[in-house]
Design an enzyme around this catalytic site. Structure first.
Site, short mmCIF file in Angstrom:
data_model
loop_
_atom_site.label_atom_id
_atom_site.label_comp_id
_atom_site.label_asym_id
_atom_site.label_seq_id
_atom_site.Cartn_x
_atom_site.Cartn_y
_atom_site.Cartn_z
N ASP A 1 16.16 -8.77 -10.87
CA ASP A 1 15.08 -8.11 -11.61
C ASP A 1 13.97 -9.09 -11.97
OD1 ASP A 1 16.47 -5.75 -11.52
OD2 ASP A 1 17.42 -6.03 -13.47
N ASP B 1 9.21 -5.68 -14.32
CA ASP B 1 10.04 -4.85 -13.44
C ASP B 1 10.85 -3.90 -14.31
OD1 ASP B 1 11.31 -4.18 -10.86
OD2 ASP B 1 13.10 -4.99 -11.84
N GLU C 1 4.87 -2.20 -11.38
CA GLU C 1 4.98 -1.65 -10.05
C GLU C 1 4.60 -0.17 -10.11
OE1 GLU C 1 8.05 -3.07 -6.67
OE2 GLU C 1 8.89 -2.00 -8.36
#
Ligand SMILES: [Zn+2]
Length: 406
Positions: free
Chosen positions: A365, A185, A269
């Protein structure tokens, strides 16, 4: 699989060569800007954009027109390459990956590329390289160049000239030594959080260097434009910018190397960095809440080069037989990794996650990284995009990024 690699060295040009390099960079800039002006004009008049072939035909005309025949002194391939760059800039713009192409300014990112390896000779024993219309130029050799030369870019940074030699080596796709996977992340408070619980602190290079930069920039505004003192001050600012870029490059390379060694599969992502930095401006319906706070975040995003980090991870993993997979962002910050309950209430604060159903608590996170990893595995298991780790070698470059996103 083919492994691409770039080798960058400082050039040691003679006076005449340096003057020519400046001239060639200027000619490339001129061609780019003239092509861009032409496309803009056509657009304003509702005409179709010219294709690369048509632009190249125009270039030939320019090189034979008395007013611009100085263009003929520059090597033709780099000039064509700038038209290709213009094409790519437009393609990125239309695909919403980049802003509209802008005119190039003198002294900013001065560079030109020789795309034809047949015209380039490299004499590593004598630390020199032969480039069309420049002849042999010495360079500061810091290591051996490996592989077959694909192209060479000459550029100026901080008052010095550099050559970047891009090569390609044929390799058997190696089996990655690791069998683990990890989700990452990307964030602002932490540059990157890994699903194994480790994380990377941010490097706010321009913030750290901000003070020095501001100090160097001050005399620039006080001095008379283009005076000798002004030029000296400007050179100082440029050197500082070059140093900041070096520090950042080094930071990103160290981190991406470590991760690509430790894990065979890396999930990230699929956020568009550009969109994130756009959002602060707001839209008509939503006129940018927290614009100031957000643009602070945006500065950090761009500062830390997530995009570059991802690019490095992708090719370094490919070298080692691993794979980078982008997963669409879907509730990664609001879903519980334990019970899969998805709710906005799971996120009591920006930094902390607490599941309202099962009570699972963790750094927000890290939760996102765990969810990204899970989503990545799910995506690969169901074969929605047909990615298998063994195909790693075929996934390279930015077009693949789009394919993963699709
Ligand atoms: Zn839960």
């Amino acid at each position: 699989m083919k492994r691409k690699q770039a080798f960058r060295f400082q050039l040691k040009p003679k006076g005449q060569q340096e003057r020519q390099m400046k001239r060639f960079a200027g000619a490339c800039r001129y061609v780019f800007n003239r092509g861009l002006a032409l496309q803009k004009e056509r657009y304003a008049q509702g005409e179709k954009k010219l294709g690369y072939g048509e632009l190249c035909r125009l270039l030939t005309q320019w090189r034979h027109t008395p007013e611009t025949e100085w263009l003929a002194e520059a090597p033709v391939h780099p000039l064509q390459q700038s038209l290709k760059n213009l094409e790519r800039a437009y393609a990125n713009f239309f695909a919403k990956r980049a802003d509209e192409p802008r005119f190039k300014k003198k002294g900013k990112h001065d560079s030109f590329r020789y795309p034809d390896p047949k015209q380039i000779k490299l004499d590593q024993g004598n630390s020199r390289i032969f480039l069309p219309k420049l002849g042999w130029i010495r360079y500061r050799k810091s290591r051996d160049v490996l592989g077959e030369i694909r192209n060479v870019t000459v550029s100026r940074s901080g008052g010095k000239w550099f050559v970047s030699i891009q090569t390609e080596v044929d390799l058997e796709t190696p089996a990655h030594p690791s069998t683990t996977s990890v989700g990452i992340d990307m964030g602002v408070v932490r540059f990157a959080t890994l699903s194994d619980g480790t994380y990377i602190e941010p490097l706010n290079s321009s913030r750290r260097h901000g003070k020095a930069l501001r100090k160097a920039q001050q005399p620039l505004s006080r001095k008379k434009r283009f005076s000798n003192n002004w030029k000296k001050a400007r050179a100082r600012v440029r050197r500082l910018h070059a140093r900041i870029a070096d520090v950042r490059r080094d930071f990103l390379h160290k981190r991406s190397t470590t991760i690509s060694k430790n894990h065979a599969l890396v999930f990230v992502e699929d956020l568009q960095v550009k969109n994130m930095s756009r959002s602060a401006k707001g839209t008509a319906e939503n006129p940018g809440r927290n614009v100031r706070a957000k643009s602070g975040i945006n500065k950090s995003i761009l500062d830390q080069g997530w995009h570059e980090f991802r690019r490095q991870l992708e090719y370094k993993l490919a070298w080692r037989g691993g794979l980078l997979v982008a997963v669409p962002p879907q509730n990664t910050s609001r879903t519980c990794p334990e019970c899969r309950h998805t709710a906005a209430e799971n996120r009591p604060s920006q930094a902390w996650f607490r599941c309202v159903q099962c009570g699972f608590e963790e750094n927000a996170d890290l939760v996102a990284a765990m969810n990204i990893r899970r989503a990545g595995h799910a995506r690969m298991a169901c074969g929605s995009n047909g990615i298998k780790p063994s195909e790693a070698g075929t996934h390279r470059g930015s077009s693949d990024r789009e394919r993963h996103a699709a």
